[in-house]
Design a protein around this motif. Structure first.
Motif, PDB file in Angstrom:
ATOM      1  N   PRO A   1     126.842  74.060   4.958  1.00 48.97           N
ATOM      2  CA  PRO A   1     126.857  73.831   6.170  1.00 48.97           C
ATOM      3  C   PRO A   1     125.784  73.997   6.995  1.00 48.97           C
ATOM      4  O   PRO A   1     124.427  75.047   6.949  1.00 48.97           O
ATOM      5  CB  PRO A   1     127.278  74.666   6.808  1.00 48.97           C
ATOM      6  CG  PRO A   1     128.217  75.312   5.843  1.00 48.97           C
ATOM      7  CD  PRO A   1     127.326  75.415   4.642  1.00 48.97           C
ATOM      8  N   LEU A   2     124.846  72.681   7.947  1.00 55.11           N
ATOM      9  CA  LEU A   2     123.867  72.502   8.899  1.00 55.11           C
ATOM     10  C   LEU A   2     124.304  71.793   9.692  1.00 55.11           C
ATOM     11  O   LEU A   2     124.858  70.772   9.903  1.00 55.11           O
ATOM     12  CB  LEU A   2     122.829  71.887   7.917  1.00 55.11           C
ATOM     13  CG  LEU A   2     121.141  71.878   8.390  1.00 55.11           C
ATOM     14  CD1 LEU A   2     121.062  73.548   8.499  1.00 55.11           C
ATOM     15  CD2 LEU A   2     120.657  71.300   7.077  1.00 55.11           C
ATOM     16  N   TRP A   3     123.490  72.433  11.218  1.00 57.77           N
ATOM     17  CA  TRP A   3     123.242  71.731  12.443  1.00 57.77           C
ATOM     18  C   TRP A   3     122.632  70.488  12.364  1.00 57.77           C
ATOM     19  O   TRP A   3     120.950  70.783  12.157  1.00 57.77           O
ATOM     20  CB  TRP A   3     122.866  72.946  13.385  1.00 57.77           C
ATOM     21  CG  TRP A   3     124.223  73.576  13.734  1.00 57.77           C
ATOM     22  CD1 TRP A   3     124.501  75.503  13.598  1.00 57.77           C
ATOM     23  CD2 TRP A   3     125.080  73.449  14.508  1.00 57.77           C
ATOM     24  NE1 TRP A   3     125.872  75.498  14.279  1.00 57.77           N
ATOM     25  CE2 TRP A   3     126.180  74.625  14.038  1.00 57.77           C
ATOM     26  CE3 TRP A   3     125.845  72.273  15.474  1.00 57.77           C
ATOM     27  CZ2 TRP A   3     127.455  74.951  15.476  1.00 57.77           C
ATOM     28  CZ3 TRP A   3     126.877  72.115  15.949  1.00 57.77           C
ATOM     29  CH2 TRP A   3     128.150  73.579  16.430  1.00 57.77           C
ATOM     30  N   THR A   4     122.538  68.824  12.143  1.00 57.60           N
ATOM     31  CA  THR A   4     121.899  68.374  11.618  1.00 57.60           C
ATOM     32  C   THR A   4     121.467  67.462  13.108  1.00 57.60           C
ATOM     33  O   THR A   4     122.316  67.313  14.209  1.00 57.60           O
ATOM     34  CB  THR A   4     122.064  67.654  11.241  1.00 57.60           C
ATOM     35  OG1 THR A   4     123.237  67.374  11.052  1.00 57.60           O
ATOM     36  CG2 THR A   4     122.187  67.876   9.557  1.00 57.60           C
TER      37      THR A   4
ATOM     38  N   ARG B   1     125.401  70.771  -4.822  1.00 58.34           N
ATOM     39  CA  ARG B   1     127.287  70.046  -5.271  1.00 58.34           C
ATOM     40  C   ARG B   1     127.867  70.507  -6.623  1.00 58.34           C
ATOM     41  O   ARG B   1     129.107  70.394  -6.927  1.00 58.34           O
ATOM     42  CB  ARG B   1     127.942  69.321  -4.231  1.00 58.34           C
ATOM     43  CG  ARG B   1     127.378  69.736  -2.971  1.00 58.34           C
ATOM     44  CD  ARG B   1     127.437  67.653  -2.477  1.00 58.34           C
ATOM     45  NE  ARG B   1     125.872  66.657  -2.754  1.00 58.34           N
ATOM     46  CZ  ARG B   1     126.100  65.880  -2.076  1.00 58.34           C
ATOM     47  NH1 ARG B   1     126.674  64.796  -1.512  1.00 58.34           N
ATOM     48  NH2 ARG B   1     124.670  65.080  -2.456  1.00 58.34           N
ATOM     49  N   ASP B   2     127.313  70.843  -7.219  1.00 57.58           N
ATOM     50  CA  ASP B   2     127.583  70.304  -8.796  1.00 57.58           C
ATOM     51  C   ASP B   2     127.914  71.593  -9.267  1.00 57.58           C
ATOM     52  O   ASP B   2     128.652  71.852 -10.372  1.00 57.58           O
ATOM     53  CB  ASP B   2     126.389  70.134  -9.876  1.00 57.58           C
ATOM     54  CG  ASP B   2     124.882  70.871  -9.672  1.00 57.58           C
ATOM     55  OD1 ASP B   2     125.524  71.830  -9.239  1.00 57.58           O
ATOM     56  OD2 ASP B   2     123.754  70.474 -10.522  1.00 57.58           O
TER      57      ASP B   2
ATOM     58  N   VAL C   1     118.944  67.058  -0.978  1.00 54.31           N
ATOM     59  CA  VAL C   1     118.085  66.676   0.746  1.00 54.31           C
ATOM     60  C   VAL C   1     118.695  67.953   0.860  1.00 54.31           C
ATOM     61  O   VAL C   1     120.298  67.992   1.445  1.00 54.31           O
ATOM     62  CB  VAL C   1     119.265  65.411   0.683  1.00 54.31           C
ATOM     63  CG1 VAL C   1     120.482  65.486   0.655  1.00 54.31           C
ATOM     64  CG2 VAL C   1     118.189  64.995   2.017  1.00 54.31           C
ATOM     65  N   TRP C   2     118.018  68.145   2.126  1.00 55.32           N
ATOM     66  CA  TRP C   2     117.943  69.226   3.518  1.00 55.32           C
ATOM     67  C   TRP C   2     118.025  68.070   4.749  1.00 55.32           C
ATOM     68  O   TRP C   2     116.691  67.359   4.951  1.00 55.32           O
ATOM     69  CB  TRP C   2     117.374  70.158   3.288  1.00 55.32           C
ATOM     70  CG  TRP C   2     117.251  71.442   3.052  1.00 55.32           C
ATOM     71  CD1 TRP C   2     116.960  71.200   1.533  1.00 55.32           C
ATOM     72  CD2 TRP C   2     118.292  72.444   2.875  1.00 55.32           C
ATOM     73  NE1 TRP C   2     117.376  72.594   0.680  1.00 55.32           N
ATOM     74  CE2 TRP C   2     117.578  73.516   1.263  1.00 55.32           C
ATOM     75  CE3 TRP C   2     118.914  72.577   4.295  1.00 55.32           C
ATOM     76  CZ2 TRP C   2     118.776  74.699   1.888  1.00 55.32           C
ATOM     77  CZ3 TRP C   2     119.476  74.230   3.540  1.00 55.32           C
ATOM     78  CH2 TRP C   2     119.167  75.005   3.053  1.00 55.32           C
TER      79      TRP C   2
ATOM     80  N   GLY D   1     125.195  67.403  15.771  1.00 63.70           N
ATOM     81  CA  GLY D   1     126.679  68.067  14.559  1.00 63.70           C
ATOM     82  C   GLY D   1     126.413  69.090  13.660  1.00 63.70           C
ATOM     83  O   GLY D   1     125.054  68.897  13.016  1.00 63.70           O
ATOM     84  N   HIS D   2     127.595  69.797  13.295  1.00 63.16           N
ATOM     85  CA  HIS D   2     127.725  70.696  11.977  1.00 63.16           C
ATOM     86  C   HIS D   2     127.681  69.865  11.108  1.00 63.16           C
ATOM     87  O   HIS D   2     129.857  69.154  11.062  1.00 63.16           O
ATOM     88  CB  HIS D   2     128.664  71.679  12.145  1.00 63.16           C
ATOM     89  CG  HIS D   2     128.412  72.817  11.417  1.00 63.16           C
ATOM     90  ND1 HIS D   2     129.304  73.833  11.391  1.00 63.16           N
ATOM     91  CD2 HIS D   2     127.550  73.436  11.019  1.00 63.16           C
ATOM     92  CE1 HIS D   2     128.951  75.189  11.701  1.00 63.16           C
ATOM     93  NE2 HIS D   2     127.195  74.861  10.841  1.00 63.16           N
ATOM     94  N   ASP D   3     126.660  69.368  10.078  1.00 64.91           N
ATOM     95  CA  ASP D   3     127.209  68.780   8.925  1.00 64.91           C
ATOM     96  C   ASP D   3     127.877  69.366   7.742  1.00 64.91           C
ATOM     97  O   ASP D   3     126.989  70.466   7.099  1.00 64.91           O
ATOM     98  CB  ASP D   3     125.563  68.292   8.683  1.00 64.91           C
ATOM     99  CG  ASP D   3     126.314  67.005   7.297  1.00 64.91           C
ATOM    100  OD1 ASP D   3     126.983  67.511   6.759  1.00 64.91           O
ATOM    101  OD2 ASP D   3     125.235  65.869   7.337  1.00 64.91           O
ATOM    102  N   LEU D   4     129.125  69.090   7.363  1.00 63.59           N
ATOM    103  CA  LEU D   4     129.218  70.096   6.407  1.00 63.59           C
ATOM    104  C   LEU D   4     129.950  69.344   5.057  1.00 63.59           C
ATOM    105  O   LEU D   4     130.266  69.977   4.400  1.00 63.59           O
ATOM    106  CB  LEU D   4     131.106  70.786   7.608  1.00 63.59           C
ATOM    107  CG  LEU D   4     131.426  71.661   8.334  1.00 63.59           C
ATOM    108  CD1 LEU D   4     132.462  71.539   8.585  1.00 63.59           C
ATOM    109  CD2 LEU D   4     130.343  72.472   8.124  1.00 63.59           C
ATOM    110  N   ALA D   5     129.767  68.418   4.776  1.00 63.27           N
ATOM    111  CA  ALA D   5     129.559  66.976   4.086  1.00 63.27           C
ATOM    112  C   ALA D   5     128.736  66.948   3.357  1.00 63.27           C
ATOM    113  O   ALA D   5     129.209  66.761   2.323  1.00 63.27           O
ATOM    114  CB  ALA D   5     130.193  65.617   4.463  1.00 63.27           C
ATOM    115  N   THR D   6     127.281  66.050   3.618  1.00 69.84           N
ATOM    116  CA  THR D   6     126.397  66.542   3.154  1.00 69.84           C
ATOM    117  C   THR D   6     125.584  66.621   1.758  1.00 69.84           C
ATOM    118  O   THR D   6     125.606  66.121   0.869  1.00 69.84           O
ATOM    119  CB  THR D   6     125.674  65.644   4.190  1.00 69.84           C
ATOM    120  OG1 THR D   6     125.962  64.864   4.805  1.00 69.84           O
ATOM    121  CG2 THR D   6     123.814  64.675   3.160  1.00 69.84           C
TER     122      THR D   6
END
Lengths: 270, 270
Positions: A168-171, A50-51, A106-107, A159-164
């Motif tokens: 993007p990952l299905w978590t 993200r940085d 994190v993953w 759920g499709h996590d686009l934020a963490t």
């Protein structure tokens, strides 16, 4: 190298198999010395945290780097996979996950096959991962965490996590993770560079951030039985490959040969 | 309870001392059962993570909760501190750090005394921390990481990190952490609920995020020799206390007494 019946049974029961020190320090060094140049490249395959600076993942390095190209056909990596998947395999995905010192993010908890099924329409979980440690993995630098036996329950809702994170990952939801951990616990295989970790594509896993001063680079080769190739090409071809040709394994010394070539041409091998 | 000369020597050499299972499961339960109500309170002392929901830290619970009030004067907690600091102590800071399952965020690399000196003008590092595990601490739920022997070098330069987490912290630069770890390594003491961890206020420490489904609540009591009280009152009094009265320790069974009182009044103790 072939797996013993006991190793195959353990993989089927727990969903993973840890083979410490499968590659030598010299072979690992042939790969590690490529990293600075790879990580410095500005191209879509090089995904940053993200940085916007630290490298999170380099996709498809086997297609544009000869050392990683050899690794992708290395018998010590591919033959156990062919044995577990019972036939010829192609490379569905190839990642160098950096998890850089201080910056590695994190993953989240997920199953790889969940993504491959949803995004790529891979017909069945007849695919798996093999991970090679390029640095020592310890409890401190963001080791991979597995929930043993979680591969036996098929694909969980996600759920499709686009934020963490930046990727993007299905978590999996927290209730599912909590329940699976109550049943199977958590393990985090640790070992020196050169260790190999094979795991089922439905095994639930995650890895924490790395706040230590130690890098934790791991190469992930996701191999799929050739009959089970993906049917949908929604994601870029450098994330989900479209070349379904069966891998022809190279000689066992293919990485060392590269070190020797460089040595004989006057380039420092180590 | 008093420390042995060997324990005192180890504290002075490494900067910390781990005393597993110092409080019983029943005593821990007297404290743990208070957490849901404490965490639900909306007051400045209850500091939340960046998501604004999960509790990061409850400050000063000993001033508004009777169970934690007793803990703050418990002989098994305070007497070893008086021994190590060689005299009467007062409570400079009192924190319940939740590090909640899935949500618990990182604490960056820092020295506590660095903050106390800069923000509170505490004259000397004649103060220390004692931490009590309210849940089992494992490699998976964000254990405290220490750099052994790093307390011997005084206060390092630090930058005021206002961005990484919800709580501002004076944090060490990466070059310093890398150098100290190269010399002292990293340790992460782990053990069951009820374990006690004493550490020097100049010991460099951090803790990673918690992505496991296990909470990791730790109470931190920062005690200071009464002669060494802070001189500046810039931070709220519930973060840096201004009551410098020496702690009078209670009886060894003061927590159990609370459990028994509740039991006799018909309230479930466990």
């Amino acid at each position: 190298m072939t797996l013993t019946p006991a190793q195959i049974a353990r993989f089927e029961e727990d969903g993973y198999l840890f083979l410490p020190e499968t590659f030598t320090p010299r072979e690992v060094q042939v790969l590690r010395r490529e990293l600075p140049e790879l990580f410095a490249q500005e191209r879509p395959e090089v995904w940053r945290e993200r940085d916007g600076k630290a490298v999170r993942t380099v996709f498809a390095a086997h297609t544009f780097n000869s050392a990683f190209g050899r690794l992708a056909a290395h018998p010590r990596l591919i033959e156990p996979v062919m044995e577990l998947l019972d036939g010829p395999v192609y490379i569905h995905q190839f990642k160098i996950n950096a998890k850089a010192a201080f910056d590695g993010d994190v993953w989240q908890w997920h199953q790889d096959y969940g993504t491959w099924a949803r995004d790529d329409l891979m017909p069945a979980p007849r695919a798996m991962n093999v991970a090679l440690f390029l640095e020592e993995v310890s409890e401190f630098n963001g080791p991979l965490m597995f929930i043993p036996k979680s591969h036996k329950c098929g694909v969980f809702e996600a759920g499709h996590d686009l934020a963490t994170t930046s990727y993007p990952l299905w978590t999996l939801d927290r209730a599912t993770v909590t329940r699976l951990v109550a049943e199977g616990g958590i393990v985090a295989p640790k070992g020196p560079a050169g260790s190999l970790l094979l795991f089922h594509c439905n095994l639930v896993h995650a890895s924490p951030g790395n706040i230590s001063p130690w890098d934790r680079t791991i190469v992930y080769v996701s191999a799929c039985h050739v009959d089970n190739h993906i049917r949908q090409f929604k994601r870029p071809e450098w994330i989900a490959h479209r070349d379904f040709t069966a891998i022809q394994v190279l000689a066992d010394d293919c990485l060392l040969a590269l070190a020797d070539e460089d040595a004989s041409s006057g380039q420092a091998a180590e």
